[in-house]
Design an enzyme around this catalytic site. Structure first.
Site, mmCIF file in Angstrom:
data_model
loop_
_atom_site.group_PDB
_atom_site.id
_atom_site.type_symbol
_atom_site.label_atom_id
_atom_site.label_comp_id
_atom_site.label_asym_id
_atom_site.label_seq_id
_atom_site.Cartn_x
_atom_site.Cartn_y
_atom_site.Cartn_z
ATOM 1 N N GLU A 239 0.907 -1.215 -0.059
ATOM 2 C CA GLU A 239 0.181 0.031 0.068
ATOM 3 C C GLU A 239 0.939 1.080 0.026
ATOM 4 O O GLU A 239 1.716 1.146 0.658
ATOM 5 C CB GLU A 239 -0.819 -0.003 1.267
ATOM 6 C CG GLU A 239 -2.115 0.563 0.998
ATOM 7 C CD GLU A 239 -3.090 -0.171 0.165
ATOM 8 O OE1 GLU A 239 -3.121 0.108 -1.199
ATOM 9 O OE2 GLU A 239 -3.750 -1.135 0.424
ATOM 10 N N ASP B 147 2.855 2.029 -5.098
ATOM 11 C CA ASP B 147 3.052 2.007 -6.496
ATOM 12 C C ASP B 147 3.537 3.393 -7.004
ATOM 13 O O ASP B 147 4.158 3.216 -8.040
ATOM 14 C CB ASP B 147 1.534 1.874 -7.086
ATOM 15 C CG ASP B 147 0.362 2.666 -6.676
ATOM 16 O OD1 ASP B 147 0.816 3.555 -5.797
ATOM 17 O OD2 ASP B 147 -0.616 2.642 -7.399
ATOM 18 N N LEU C 244 -12.604 0.904 -3.414
ATOM 19 C CA LEU C 244 -12.510 -0.315 -4.162
ATOM 20 C C LEU C 244 -12.059 0.063 -5.673
ATOM 21 O O LEU C 244 -12.517 -0.548 -6.608
ATOM 22 C CB LEU C 244 -13.774 -1.066 -3.996
ATOM 23 C CG LEU C 244 -13.877 -1.560 -2.483
ATOM 24 C CD1 LEU C 244 -15.147 -2.159 -2.254
ATOM 25 C CD2 LEU C 244 -12.812 -2.412 -1.948
ATOM 26 N N SER C 245 -11.832 1.338 -6.042
ATOM 27 C CA SER C 245 -11.344 1.752 -7.225
ATOM 28 C C SER C 245 -12.187 1.667 -8.150
ATOM 29 O O SER C 245 -12.261 1.156 -9.387
ATOM 30 C CB SER C 245 -10.122 0.881 -7.839
ATOM 31 O OG SER C 245 -9.199 1.186 -6.935
ATOM 32 N N SER C 246 -13.472 2.153 -8.019
ATOM 33 C CA SER C 246 -14.542 2.351 -8.997
ATOM 34 C C SER C 246 -14.224 3.339 -10.121
ATOM 35 O O SER C 246 -14.557 2.951 -11.251
ATOM 36 C CB SER C 246 -16.125 2.705 -8.380
ATOM 37 O OG SER C 246 -15.917 4.217 -7.548
ATOM 38 N N SER C 247 -13.438 4.273 -9.756
ATOM 39 C CA SER C 247 -13.268 5.324 -10.959
ATOM 40 C C SER C 247 -12.242 4.471 -11.881
ATOM 41 O O SER C 247 -12.155 4.769 -13.016
ATOM 42 C CB SER C 247 -12.522 6.545 -10.478
ATOM 43 O OG SER C 247 -11.543 6.482 -9.483
ATOM 44 N N ASP D 244 -4.460 0.492 -9.583
ATOM 45 C CA ASP D 244 -5.910 0.342 -9.755
ATOM 46 C C ASP D 244 -6.190 -0.041 -11.199
ATOM 47 O O ASP D 244 -7.033 -0.807 -11.474
ATOM 48 C CB ASP D 244 -6.737 1.650 -9.321
ATOM 49 C CG ASP D 244 -6.349 1.747 -7.766
ATOM 50 O OD1 ASP D 244 -5.825 0.963 -6.961
ATOM 51 O OD2 ASP D 244 -6.781 2.839 -7.589
HETATM 52 C C1 GLA Z 1 -4.957 4.645 -4.348
HETATM 53 C C2 GLA Z 1 -4.513 4.966 -5.806
HETATM 54 C C3 GLA Z 1 -3.410 3.695 -6.080
HETATM 55 C C4 GLA Z 1 -2.378 3.463 -4.653
HETATM 56 C C5 GLA Z 1 -3.307 3.702 -3.652
HETATM 57 C C6 GLA Z 1 -2.596 3.288 -2.277
HETATM 58 O O1 GLA Z 1 -6.104 3.564 -4.640
HETATM 59 O O2 GLA Z 1 -5.263 5.264 -6.846
HETATM 60 O O3 GLA Z 1 -2.633 4.296 -7.104
HETATM 61 O O4 GLA Z 1 -1.676 4.593 -4.598
HETATM 62 O O5 GLA Z 1 -4.391 4.409 -3.192
HETATM 63 O O6 GLA Z 1 -1.863 1.937 -2.341
#
Ligand code: GLA
Length: 380
Positions: free
Chosen positions: A29, A32, A120-123, A167
């Protein structure tokens, strides 16, 4: 669902349908954007696009979730200040055109069940879905890693939100029943099978990620500052990825404590992620769980991106039978925790954490037992 919506709105059948999943990060976490390692999985919650070509250069897009339509011209794609939900598609479309892919107009309906603003990365799913949509509709034959980078550019440069590459990468290239180990430095990756004896349980704290963007930017800056400080001592480092634990230990007294702790999280998280991949391969899920627990402590104490609610969910999780590891996942400041739970204990885990969280505060947790799924650009 999205197909039916399309039929209703455009009074026609869609030519194609694509889907792009949200994600949960198991470990790695805030690494990236430091050229480090991540180990996410795509989840069985998706954004779906249905659509068909038009003969002109107009794009009409309907959002099922917002129940609204937006329209733009391929030759003049601007950010929409009101219908902000359409900006992900606009960004992807603009950059594809800018890179020389000649698109046609289209009618599009999209929507899905990836919770918004829950971490949860909807975008990313909306961006990757948009990229996969054009790719399939027009047979563009996009290279998957190019498509991932383009989707991320849409987020960074068009929507204007900073993020790393994790993501979009996992939404495009995740694989069923596998986690994805990604080296964010050179984008090499490997799918690692997940044990069928464990379940990935995601607990949504119900707290929207309010501070996430501004604090994310602060962390990005702090990481860069830490690299500059370390490089100034003559060590050959371009990013925190290059920093060795011993180097960091040696600098403990001479570096600003806050910057040191930020760097310490990233350097130790990279080590944990490398070990996590190893133990996942050998099936040592207990050690994997310990590494998740250590990751949470590091995010809470060194990186300071957890929250009272996330800590509570982690604490509750660790009291349950069958728990192997629990940590916050994603950027932090609200959003979700990820838990690794023995399969036979998953049901009672969900009930107990739900109850405990309700009793501890005012919010209700939404809990999902997730299946690792295929990404949008993975052929079945
Ligand atoms: C968000 C960002 C990712 C990553 C996480 C943390 O989800 O979109 O690229 O940096 O935070 O790990």
């Amino acid at each position: 669902m999205t197909e039916e919506t399309f039929r209703k709105i455009f009074d026609a059948s869609p030519e194609i349908v694509v889907r792009a999943p949200g994600r949960v990060n198991l470990i790695g976490e805030h690494t990236d954007y430091n050229d480090g390692f991540v180990l996410p999985a795509a989840i069985d919650r998706t954004i779906r696009y249905a659509g068909r070509r038009r003969a002109d250069r107009r794009v009409r897009v309907y959002s099922n979730d917002f129940q609204a339509t937006a329209e733009f011209d391929l030759d003049d794609i601007q950010k929409d200040k009101v219908k902000t939900w359409s900006n992900y598609l606009r960004g992807v479309t603009k950059f594809l055109e800018g890179d020389g892919h000649r698109l046609t107009g289209a009618e599009i309906a999209f929507g899905g069940n990836v919770p918004r603003e829950a971490g949860l990365s909807s975008s990313a799913a909306v961006e990757v879905g948009a990229t996969a949509f054009w790719n399939k509709l027009l047979g563009l034959g996009l290279d998957p890693v190019y498509a991932v980078k383009l989707a991320r550019r849409a987020e960074n440069e068009f929507v204007g939100v900073p993020c790393g590459i994790m993501d979009q990468f996992i939404s495009a290239l995740g694989r069923r029943e596998h986690a994805l180990f990604l080296d964010c430095h050179d984008l090499t990756y490997r799918h690692v099978p997940l044990s069928s004896d464990v379940r990935i349980v995601v607990c949504d704290s119900g707290v929207k990620r309010a501070l996430a963007q501004s604090e994310y930017e602060v962390r990005l800056k702090q990481c860069r500052e830490a690299v500059a400080k370390i490089a100034a001592t003559g060590r050959a480092v371009k990013s925190l990825r290059d920093v060795q634990t011993a180097d960091l230990d040696a600098m403990r007294g001479s570096m600003d404590n806050l910057l040191w702790r930020r760097a310490h999280h990233v350097v130790s998280e990279n080590q944990r992620t490398l070990e996590a991949v190893k133990v996942l391969q050998t099936g040592d899920m207990e050690r994997f769980g310990e590494l998740m627990n250590e990751s949470h402590e590091s995010l809470r104490n060194d990186y300071e991106v957890s929250s009272v609610e996330l800590d509570k969910l982690v604490e509750l999780a660790r009291q349950q039978k069958g728990i192997l590891g629990a940590r916050m996942t994603g950027a932090g400041f609200g959003g979700c925790t990820v838990n690794l739970v023995r399969a036979e204990a998953a049901e009672s885990f969900v009930r107990a954490v739900e109850k405990g969280y309700r009793e501890a505060g005012t919010l209700a947790a939404k809990i999902y037992v997730c299946q690792a799924s295929d990404g949008a650009l993975v052929s079945a």
